[in-house]
Design an enzyme around this catalytic site. Structure first.
Site, short mmCIF file in Angstrom:
data_model
loop_
_atom_site.label_atom_id
_atom_site.label_comp_id
_atom_site.label_asym_id
_atom_site.label_seq_id
_atom_site.Cartn_x
_atom_site.Cartn_y
_atom_site.Cartn_z
N ARG A 1 -8.80 -0.75 8.25
CA ARG A 1 -9.62 0.41 7.88
C ARG A 1 -9.95 1.26 9.11
NH1 ARG A 1 -13.83 -0.92 2.94
NH2 ARG A 1 -14.36 1.24 2.48
N CYS A 2 -8.89 1.57 9.88
CA CYS A 2 -9.12 2.14 11.21
C CYS A 2 -8.71 3.59 11.34
CB CYS A 2 -8.37 1.32 12.25
SG CYS A 2 -6.56 1.56 12.17
N GLU B 1 -12.78 5.24 5.27
CA GLU B 1 -12.87 4.55 6.56
C GLU B 1 -13.97 5.08 7.46
OE1 GLU B 1 -8.29 3.26 7.21
OE2 GLU B 1 -8.79 5.38 7.16
N GLN C 1 0.82 -1.20 0.00
CA GLN C 1 0.00 0.00 0.00
C GLN C 1 0.87 1.26 0.00
OE1 GLN C 1 -2.99 -2.09 3.16
NE2 GLN C 1 -3.46 0.03 2.78
#
Lengths: 788, 292, 166
Positions: free
Chosen positions: A371-372, A741, A224
């Protein structure tokens, strides 16, 4: 600085350009890469949660046809690579040397001519372990008799405590609580957010290809953040950075799982350098769930001090963070607990104090993923849960309690008690819209009627504030690299453009949305602008995509790069039209002379001129690059309302309805935004009711495969309803905030709040997630509410 | 993820399959749908020396009702039951069983025979077959045996009384008679999972409305599929009313031997046997009296 | 370990190979035949990313040995597009934004194809049941349902176009 939405590009539900290859099965994912002479790597892993390694016997493995080599920790140690730094200032074993720290830890790397031989090789490696006492309860990690899990750093860290971190005003907060104990209300709640795993459908992997002749290392990698990974490989492995090329090809989902550097990548690189051949390593699902970056595992004690009327005064939070065997959490280095101190949320707290104590346990390493937004999921969960408890305590409806405590629109930019400056927000508008959409009053009436009949129905609210777009370089860095981002645009003579960005999609649609940003600035069609990313040899340096930072940071860089292009085009237009720049007006796609609209030049004509008839005082060509250091983070927000019905015979929770109102500022592509929200809501539902990774007292992992780790299917997932408000970010060039998110941040507590709400009339105040049928059933039984 | 090594042979007839089983003994494993076996092989939890693929055998996939018996060929795919109007209309309990086995793609290959022969206590068909009083046809090199399904399972998981050189070729289910009805209810954490608990209930009422047949089978609450005999006995010869249903449900719950695991605590599973038995019996009764 | 010579038809083309008995069908398709549109997402037959059609049946190709495919007709995602024309399912997934990372998409489309072939006009519930063996992490399934409905409508309309006279 509110920005206009341009007619062409922004706000359009443009169909995605990248779809063309995916719908044909012509994506290029890492496991699709096949190079001549390519070898395969597979990993020997520990069955023990904590053990000494007495001996590793690779002799049988070397006899397996096709097996070429078995690399152990000792081999790596000779090159100084047995340990590597993590993104959190810890070190992590690449291959275990004298001991293993968690079940499934990497112990040896088998290199073979094909996948099957590599697997046979793994099965043939014989490791002699001497089990050690296992520590899986973080609450016991600091007991005097707890085994010391990290003797390798005992000089620096003599216990299992990794760090203590605190922020806010301890004394002022304590005073506020003292006052509230006397004259107000204090609500306390302990909450455990279990370990979960991002589990993208594509697991992690790489193909490492080192060419002896050129000294160039190319790594196709599920990354990523390819540039950051390149720099880290250079520093850690001592390879010259200009001869490392990381290529993130198509990536099958990330969700934070593909931010850390894993031992498999390092071993593949070492194997390629040693053999001179490409080496592919692809983990299987069990390896992915059991050893790669997990999320959450926070034991939280939250307290709110408020007046008797429910007006909040102070928030106090203590968290015990379980990072597993190595602190490999991925977050900006100055924030060991990420952005957890956004936990005052959407509410106007006067004082707050937050402490986080982090410990090691015999579990897989990590901490920040799924996804925090760097722990914002944890922060939002705690505040939304405890606000509900406060509502019960003071006898107010949870919606009312929120409305009276929201930060008011006129208070922005708002400085929170924990020192975040929220850029913009209108929390009341979002909640009122959600309430209107579900007919909140009607639902409360229905609930009252149902209660009389003994039917259990609940309504849960979550009014979250997000914090994304990391971030301003002086505060935000990944492994020391400031968190700016970039875009480079080159317009060709025939008016088509190629843009490269420093972020990295894993499904977010950048090839379309970033083309739209440029299209809006230059009045071109998104079809005429191709966006590339992921190849560190060509893309400008960026910090990658995670924590919803692409639109806020790289999106800004893109808009500004496009404006630089337009500015140069304006100079060329002035030259061609023989006027001063101040005499020119812009409309999407062309400059024209003020008052003489017929006299103009299109962007395409100007691009052509840049190469064929360029003003002598300008450089030829039409290209620009921007590296954007954001002045602040952005603060998307929203209100979610969830309606549930509980089966009194089984404890099953059925989600009847879920309304999500999101505000992400300016929307680039509403279709893409809605898709992100659907996906994020599903990944919010998942931890609320289904997903959990746990370890038994022997250190055995539970939830380490898709039979046990319960990813929601189309049957568990409700039909999500979405709506929006729009409060642009005042500091962002196009007013956009990012959204990926928001739904994972906002959703779990909407569901948890709904279940608690269904049982609040019998005194229930909290149920830890995941809310399984038997957790609900135990409460029903205890309260005498079971039935057939 | 990658299986160990084994030999492979495809049989083209039942006789050939049986001869191969006879020759290779304990080292052989039958490959039918493979949806349970292949995952075991991939995790190297089973290491047969030879796989005998029976998917090429013609004439083992069929559903036909004849002379008071439904004959199910062992190789019949779960999806065949899902899509069969015969099953949906006349054997809703079987429809309710097949449609909850794993997921729809797995059901295209998973077989009814395999679901039973694999004898995983978590599989769904055994409870239903126990409730319906089904019979198993086992073909060996010398002979064919027909045995009641309750003699097919032992109290050891993954073990049956099928001999190593026998092939399960057919399952025989009594056709519904007037006044009969059944239901299968499976409580699962999510679609595709094994049961937290599953209950199959099948009853027949005589002309006076008394229960003349009662079959109750339990899924995944013990080391083997469970026939809740005490519960069945308690229903016989009486009217089927709510009090009777609850009494039978209590007895079925008492017959369960659940273990606590990631699908829930043992006590919860036992409670769920009770709840599901109540619901399954109510549904069976409604079907038996034409109410559904 | 035995080796076997197999002949398989995939997307109407013939393929032959000599494979070990334990070679999984998905590996043969991907690594040997280089039809990499079919993906691997798990090791417990749970995710469905590997779904193809075998003799018209949706099949998780990670849970079948290549040798079992001998003599059979397979279809993979690469076979959806015919003569440069994409299939209504491909069009529907694009129009309805039913894919994000694209990794589950081939398997999802193959399951959907088999579903629509058997049930040309499914309800939303029937669609959700039909795809419950295929996991998606990105989309939350809402748009996948819409994409399948789009394709169903398009395929039915194509059926209704009468064969032109003359």
């Amino acid at each position: 600085m509110a920005t206009e939405v341009h007619a062409h590009g922004l706000g359009e539900a443009y169909k995605r350009k990248e779809d063309a290859r995916f719908i044909r099965g012509q994506g290029n994912y890492v496991d699709d890469v096949q190079l001549p002479g390519m070898l395969y790597g597979d990993i020997v892993r520990s069955p023990y949660g904590h053990a000494l390694i007495k001996n590793i016997d690779i002799s049988e493995a070397l006899k397996v046809p096709g097996v070429l080599a078995v690399i152990t920790g000792k081999d790596l140690d000779a090159a100084g690579l047995a340990w590597m730094p993590t993104l959190s200032a810890d070190t992590e074993a690449v291959l275990a040397l004298d001991r293993v720290h968690y079940q499934m830890q990497e112990v040896a790397f088998v290199v073979a001519t094909n996948r099957y031989a590599a697997a046979d090789g793994v099965a043939a490696v014989d490791v002699d372990y001497e089990p050690l006492p296992v520590l899986v309860d973080p609450k016991k990690a600091l007991d005097p008799d707890a085994p010391l899990l990290r003797p390798d750093k005992k000089d620096k860290q003599p216990t299992n405590q990794i760090y203590h971190w605190e922020t806010g005003e301890r004394e002022a907060t304590e005073a506020a609580f003292a006052e509230a104990e006397l004259n107000g209300v204090v609500v306390r709640q302990e909450m455990f957010i279990p370990r979960i795993h991002p589990a993208p459908i594509e697991t992690c992997g790489c193909v490492a290809d080192f060419h002896k002749a050129t000294g160039k290392l190319t790594v196709w990698m599920t990354s990523q953040a390819p540039h950051a990974h390149r720099t880290l490989f250079a520093i850690v492995a001592g390879l010259p950075e200009h001869r490392i090329r990381i290529i993130s090809p198509d990536i099958g989902g990330g969700f934070g799982n593909k931010v850390p550097i894993y031992p498999g990548y390092v071993c593949a690189v070492v194997a390629s350098i040693t053999t001179g051949k490409p080496v592919k390593w692809i983990e299987d699902r069990t390896e992915n769930l059991s050893s790669t970056g997990f999320g959450r595992d926070y034991h939280i004690k939250a307290e709110v001090a408020a007046g008797k009327d429910g007006n909040v005064q102070a928030l106090r939070v203590h968290t015990l963070a379980d990072h597993g065997a190595f602190d490999a959490a991925a977050q900006p280095t100055k924030f060991p607990a990420g952005l957890f101190h956004i936990c005052t949320g959407s509410y106007d707290f006067k004082n707050a104090f937050v402490e986080v104590d982090a410990v090691h346990t015999n579990k897989a390493p990590g901490g920040i993923a799924y996804r925090c937004s760097f722990r914002v999921t944890e922060a939002s969960y705690l505040i939304e849960r405890i606000m509900d408890s406060l509502a019960r305590e003071v006898g107010k409806d949870p919606a009312q309690l929120r409305l009276q405590n929201f930060i008011k629109p006129e208070a922005f930019p708002y400085r929170s008690a924990l020192n975040w400056t929220y850029d913009s927000g209108d929390y009341e508008a979002a909640l009122l819209l959600a309430m209107k959409n579900v007919d909140y009053e009607g639902l409360r009436r229905e609930q009252a009627e149902k209660r009389v009949r003994g039917e259990l129905m609940g309504i849960g609210i979550s009014s979250f504030t997000e914090i994304v777009g990391a971030g301003p370089g002086k505060h935000f860095d990944i492994a020391g690299i400031e968190m700016f981002d970039s875009c480079e645009i080159r317009v060709h003579p025939t008016g088509k453009a190629l843009a490269r960005i420093g972020v990295q999609t894993q499904g977010q649609g950048h090839e379309t949305t970033f083309a739209q940003i440029i299209a809006a600035e230059l009045g071109m069609s998104p079809d005429d602008i191709d966006v590339e990313h992921g190849d560190t040899d060509t893309a400008p340096y960026g910090l990658g995509t995670y924590a919803s930072r692409s639109t806020p940071v790289a999106g800004a860089a893109t808009a500004l790069a496009a404006r630089k292009v337009r500015d140069k085009a304006k100079k060329i237009a002035a030259y061609l039209l023989e006027v001063g720049e101040e005499d020119l007006e812009w409309e999407p796609g062309r400059f024209y002379v003020k008052g003489t609209p017929g006299k103009g030049k299109t962007i395409q004509e100007l691009a052509f001129a840049a190469y064929t008839n360029c003003p002598p005082y300008l450089e030829p060509g039409l290209e620009a690059v921007n590296y954007y250091d954001p002045p602040n983070l952005t603060y998307p927000f929203g209100s979610y309302i969830c309606v549930v019905d509980i089966d009194r015979g089984t404890g099953e929770v059925h989600i009847r309805r879920f309304m999500a109102v999101d505000d992400c500022g300016t929307i680039i592509n509403p279709m893409v935004v809605e898709g992100q929200i659907h996906g994020g809501l599903t990944q919010g539902l998942a931890p609320a009711m289904y997903e959990e990774i746990s370890y038994d007292e022997d250190g055995n992992i539970h939830g380490g495969n898709f039979q046990d780790y319960l990813i929601p299917t189309s049957m568990e997932t409700p039909h999500w309803e979405t709506d929006k408000t729009c409060t642009p970010s005042p500091h962002h060039p196009i007013g956009a905030k990012g959204v990926g998110e928001s739904p994972t941040v906002g959703a779990p507590q909407a569901i948890a709040n709904a279940v608690v709400d269904a049982l609040s009339h019998v005194g229930v105040r909290h149920i830890d997630i995941p809310i399984t049928p038997w957790k609900v059933w135990n409460i029903l039984k205890e309260k005498g509410l079971t039935s057939d | 993820m990658i299986p160990g090594t084994f030999d492979y042979l495809a049989a083209h007839s039942v006789n050939e399959a049986v001869a191969l089983l006879d020759r290779h003994g304990e080292g052989a494993k039958v490959l039918a749908g493979g949806q349970s076996l292949i995952p075991l092989l991939r995790f190297r939890l089973a290491s047969p020396t030879i796989l005998i693929d029976i998917n090429r055998i013609d004439g083992l996939e069929y559903l036909h009702e004849m002379n008071g018996t439904l004959h199910i060929g062992a190789l019949t795919r779960e999806s065949e039951l899902d899509n069969s109007s015969l099953i949906r209309e006349r054997y809703p309990i079987l429809f309710e069983t097949s449609t909850v086995v794993a997921d729809p793609v797995v059901r295209n290959w998973a077989t009814v025979g395999g679901n039973i022969a694999h004898a995983d206590p978590a599989n769904d068909h055994p409870a239903t077959m126990l409730a319906m009083g089904a019979r198993i046809v086992a073909v060996g090199p010398e002979s064919e045996r027909i045995l009641p399904v309750e003699e097919f399972f032992t109290d050891v998981p993954f073990e049956t009384t099928l001999r190593p050189n026998e092939l399960l070729t057919e399952i025989r289910v009594p056709a519904p008679v007037h006044g009969s009805g059944g239901a299968y209810l499976k409580l699962e954490r999510k679609v595709g999972d094994y049961a937290i608990a599953g209950v199959a209930a099948y009853i027949t009422l005589d002309n006076n409305g008394n229960v003349s047949y009662a079959g109750i089978g339990l899924t995944n609450v013990g080391q083997a599929p469970i026939k809740a005999r005490d519960a069945e006995q308690a229903l016989l010869g009486k009217q089927l009313n709510d009090a009777g249903i609850h009494q039978a449900a209590d007895l079925a719950a008492a017959a369960a031997q659940p273990l606590s695991d990631t699908r829930g605590p043992a006590e919860y599973k036992r409670d769920m046997v009770r709840t599901l038995t109540v619901r399954a019996l109510r549904k069976a009764l409604a079907r038996a009296t034409g109410g559904e | 370990m035995s080796t076997h010579h197999i002949s398989v038809t995939i997307n109407d083309a013939s393929y032959e190979g000599d494979i070990d008995s334990r070679t999984l069908l998905v590996h043969w398709i991907r690594d040997t035949l280089r039809l990499t549109g079919t993906h691997i997402g798990c090791d417990t037959t749970s995710c469905g990313a590997c779904t193809i059609l075998v003799d018209g049946k949706a099949t998780k190709s990670c849970t079948m040995f290549a040798v079992q495919a001998d003599g059979r007709q397979l279809m993979t995602v690469e076979g959806l597009e015919q003569q440069d024309k994409i299939h209504p399912l491909q069009e529907g997934f694009h129009e309805e934004h039913a894919l994000q990372c694209g990794y589950c998409t081939p398997g999802m489309m193959m399951t959907s194809l088999a579903l629509l072939q058997r049930n040309p006009n499914p309800t939303e519930h029937e669609i959700r049941v039909g795809i419950s063996g295929n996991l998606c992490r990105c989309t939350g399934y809402v748009n996948i349902v819409k994409a399948i409905q789009f394709a169903a409508e398009k395929m039915q309309a194509a059926e209704e176009i009468p064969v032109s006279a003359g």
